[in-house]
Write an enzyme that holds these catalytic residues in place. Structure first.
Site, short mmCIF file in Angstrom:
data_model
loop_
_atom_site.label_atom_id
_atom_site.label_comp_id
_atom_site.label_asym_id
_atom_site.label_seq_id
_atom_site.Cartn_x
_atom_site.Cartn_y
_atom_site.Cartn_z
N CYS A 58 21.76 17.45 2.42
CA CYS A 58 23.12 17.97 2.19
C CYS A 58 24.15 17.02 2.82
O CYS A 58 24.35 17.00 4.04
CB CYS A 58 23.28 19.38 2.74
SG CYS A 58 24.86 20.11 2.27
N CYS A 83 30.63 17.66 -2.96
CA CYS A 83 29.17 17.68 -2.97
C CYS A 83 28.71 16.23 -2.89
O CYS A 83 28.88 15.47 -3.86
CB CYS A 83 28.65 18.35 -4.24
SG CYS A 83 26.86 18.40 -4.28
O1 PYC Z 1 25.11 17.25 -0.64
O2 PYC Z 1 27.10 17.95 -0.10
C1 PYC Z 1 26.00 18.14 -0.58
C2 PYC Z 1 25.68 19.46 -1.13
C3 PYC Z 1 26.47 20.57 -1.12
C4 PYC Z 1 25.78 21.59 -1.76
C5 PYC Z 1 24.57 21.08 -2.15
N1 PYC Z 1 24.54 19.78 -1.77
#
Ligand code: PYC
Length: 314
Positions: A235, A86
């Protein structure tokens, strides 16, 4: 008593458990994560689910590392289970370590899916070198009930992603409900058709792209996470998967910076480097930079006689 430090990275929350977590017996983090999944799911739920947390919250449990060059191990988890990597959580962890006075220099961190590096660049800005990322398959066609044919790429960025460029969705904050429904149907169809990652891992993150109106930003995304909650940040593992696809299509090279906006408008910067003997079109080492802020430093209490002490979904 469980001490947690909360932060948000571009709007996406991270709750780092700094003490009071379960003893997972040491060893590689992937092994500790399996034990966490089997025996301590109640702890995961107590930390991130309502009434102490909410569905968007990602937890980060600090644990011992088996790698001599790493400063700590960490297990990331969300409202339904452990995550692979994450990146937004690692950015939150970097800011949390800074807040605790442990944020100096570049640190190697052992995760469930490999070693990553983090560096606190300024008080709130963190650089993360993620795990090696790659595109597994291009232009995979799925016939999604209620939608029709959807075409996307399957890529690894520390979690498995299905990346869709062509869709009829308006990638805008006001359209979250429709984006969620669309992405959830795609995910269910992938699972129903046995379309998985290379290790049989479920493709549990769906990513939709569009152009961005923000100056200097290359692309905007919407990312649906495994527990049907959307990522408020761009993300970082999803951005890593995107960078791998761009490199595979010769649309991004070493030395170029990609600016990826998320659905709330927060932006990550991403760059790629070569991995060992692989050509850059086959595998990339992504570096992601983002900003996080501390939001709370608190103790969680689980009272014996509280019928909901392990969370509403615990
Ligand atoms: O930033 O890799 C990320 C992530 C995964 C799930 C939520 N954020």
């Amino acid at each position: 008593m469980i001490r947690v430090i909360d932060s948000h990275t571009g709007g996406e929350p991270t709750r780092v458990v700094v003490s009071g977590g379960p003893d997972l017996g040491g060893g590689p983090v992937a092994q500790q994560c399996e034990r966490f999944r089997r025996e301590f799911d109640w702890f995961r739920s107590a930390v991130v689910n309502e009434p102490r947390g909410w569905d968007a919250m990602v937890g980060a449990l600090l644990c011992p590392t088996s790698e001599p060059e790493c400063s700590t191990g960490v297990i990331f988890f969300n409202n339904v289970g452990p995550l692979g990597m994450c990146v937004h959580g690692t950015i939150g962890l970097g800011v949390t370590l800074g807040y605790l006075g442990q944020g100096t220099g570049r640190q190697r961190i052992e995760t469930n899916v490999g070693i990553v590096e983090l560096e606190l660049l300024e008080s709130n800005r963190v650089e993360v070198q993620n795990v090696a990322s790659y595109r597994l398959a291009k232009d995979v066609e799925v016939d999604v009930p209620g939608i029709g044919i959807v075409i996307g790429d399957i890529a690894w960025g520390g979690n498995w992603f299905f990346l869709i460029n062509d869709h009829n969705q308006h990638v805008h904050y006001e359209n979250i409900e429709d984006l969620t429904d669309y992405s959830w149907k795609v995910r269910q169809t992938l699972a129903a058709n046995g379309i998985t990652g290379s290790d049989g891992g479920e493709i549990d993150h769906i990513e939709l792209f569009s152009t961005s109106e923000q100056e200097g930003v290359n692309s905007k995304n919407f990312v649906l996470c495994p527990g049907r909650e959307y990522d408020r940040s761009p993300c970082g593992t999803g951005t890593s998967a995107k960078l791998a696809c761009l490199a595979a299509d010769s649309k991004l090279s070493e030395g170029q910076t990609w600016h990826q906006a998320g659905i709330t408008g927060s932006v990550f910067e991403g760059e790629i480097a070569k991995v060992d003997d692989y050509p850059i079109s086959e595998r990339v080492m992504p570096t992601i930079r983002g900003t996080a802020y501390i939001t709370a430093d608190s103790q969680l209490v689980l009272q014996e006689d509280d019928p909901l002490r392990t969370g509403i979904k615990g």
